[in-house]
Scaffold this motif. Structure first.
Motif, PDB file in Angstrom:
ATOM      1  N   VAL A  44      28.935  84.572  -6.860  1.00  0.00           N
ATOM      2  CA  VAL A  44      28.064  85.739  -7.067  1.00  0.00           C
ATOM      3  C   VAL A  44      26.599  85.322  -7.152  1.00  0.00           C
ATOM      4  O   VAL A  44      25.734  85.904  -6.486  1.00  0.00           O
ATOM      5  CB  VAL A  44      28.498  86.536  -8.319  1.00  0.00           C
ATOM      6  N   GLN A  45      26.294  84.328  -7.966  1.00  0.00           N
ATOM      7  CA  GLN A  45      24.909  83.884  -8.144  1.00  0.00           C
ATOM      8  C   GLN A  45      24.354  83.294  -6.849  1.00  0.00           C
ATOM      9  O   GLN A  45      23.230  83.579  -6.451  1.00  0.00           O
ATOM     10  CB  GLN A  45      24.803  82.866  -9.284  1.00  0.00           C
ATOM     11  N   LYS A  46      25.168  82.492  -6.179  1.00  0.00           N
ATOM     12  CA  LYS A  46      24.720  81.869  -4.928  1.00  0.00           C
ATOM     13  C   LYS A  46      24.468  82.916  -3.848  1.00  0.00           C
ATOM     14  O   LYS A  46      23.503  82.811  -3.089  1.00  0.00           O
ATOM     15  CB  LYS A  46      25.758  80.848  -4.467  1.00  0.00           C
ATOM     16  N   ILE A  47      25.318  83.923  -3.777  1.00  0.00           N
ATOM     17  CA  ILE A  47      25.126  85.011  -2.810  1.00  0.00           C
ATOM     18  C   ILE A  47      23.793  85.702  -3.069  1.00  0.00           C
ATOM     19  O   ILE A  47      23.019  85.948  -2.140  1.00  0.00           O
ATOM     20  CB  ILE A  47      26.302  86.017  -2.865  1.00  0.00           C
ATOM     21  N   ALA A  48      23.510  85.999  -4.332  1.00  0.00           N
ATOM     22  CA  ALA A  48      22.255  86.671  -4.688  1.00  0.00           C
ATOM     23  C   ALA A  48      21.052  85.816  -4.288  1.00  0.00           C
ATOM     24  O   ALA A  48      20.076  86.330  -3.737  1.00  0.00           O
ATOM     25  CB  ALA A  48      22.226  86.970  -6.180  1.00  0.00           C
ATOM     26  N   GLU A  49      21.119  84.526  -4.551  1.00  0.00           N
ATOM     27  CA  GLU A  49      20.008  83.629  -4.206  1.00  0.00           C
ATOM     28  C   GLU A  49      19.825  83.516  -2.697  1.00  0.00           C
ATOM     29  O   GLU A  49      18.698  83.592  -2.192  1.00  0.00           O
ATOM     30  CB  GLU A  49      20.264  82.244  -4.797  1.00  0.00           C
ATOM     31  N   LEU A  50      20.921  83.339  -1.970  1.00  0.00           N
ATOM     32  CA  LEU A  50      20.828  83.181  -0.519  1.00  0.00           C
ATOM     33  C   LEU A  50      20.368  84.470   0.171  1.00  0.00           C
ATOM     34  O   LEU A  50      19.641  84.416   1.161  1.00  0.00           O
ATOM     35  CB  LEU A  50      22.166  82.705   0.054  1.00  0.00           C
ATOM     36  N   LYS A  51      20.796  85.623  -0.344  1.00  0.00           N
ATOM     37  CA  LYS A  51      20.337  86.904   0.236  1.00  0.00           C
ATOM     38  C   LYS A  51      18.823  86.997   0.181  1.00  0.00           C
ATOM     39  O   LYS A  51      18.198  87.538   1.082  1.00  0.00           O
ATOM     40  CB  LYS A  51      20.929  88.087  -0.533  1.00  0.00           C
ATOM     41  N   THR A  52      18.257  86.477  -0.881  1.00  0.00           N
ATOM     42  CA  THR A  52      16.813  86.558  -1.081  1.00  0.00           C
ATOM     43  C   THR A  52      16.051  85.475  -0.330  1.00  0.00           C
ATOM     44  O   THR A  52      14.981  85.736   0.215  1.00  0.00           O
ATOM     45  CB  THR A  52      16.494  86.438  -2.592  1.00  0.00           C
TER      46      THR A  52
END
Length: 78
Positions: A14-22
């Protein structure tokens, strides 16, 4: 029907997805494509859109699976 949003599919990322999306344009493109295909499938499955064939829906599901595999590989390698 089952909810296939990426945070449900990959709760450990979840955290990695949020970071990579940005921060990652390549990931963001895959993410947006996945979300669009998933939303379209959801509309068909919920009966909100009735103009499709079983073959088309199956092809969309295959595309979603391919995108999901690509996203998992990207998450796992980065």
């Amino acid at each position: 029907m089952e909810n296939h949003i990426l945070t449900n599919e990959f709760p450990e990322y979840v955290q990695k997805i949020a970071e990579l999306k940005t921060n990652d344009g390549s990931f963001r493109k895959m993410y947006v494509n996945y979300e669009e295909v998933n939303a379209l499938i959801q509309h068909y499955e919920d009966g909100e859109v009735n103009h499709t064939t079983d073959e088309h829906l199956t092809e969309l599901r295959r595309k979603r699976l391919h995108l999901k595999d690509s996203i998992y590989s990207y998450l796992h390698s980065n």
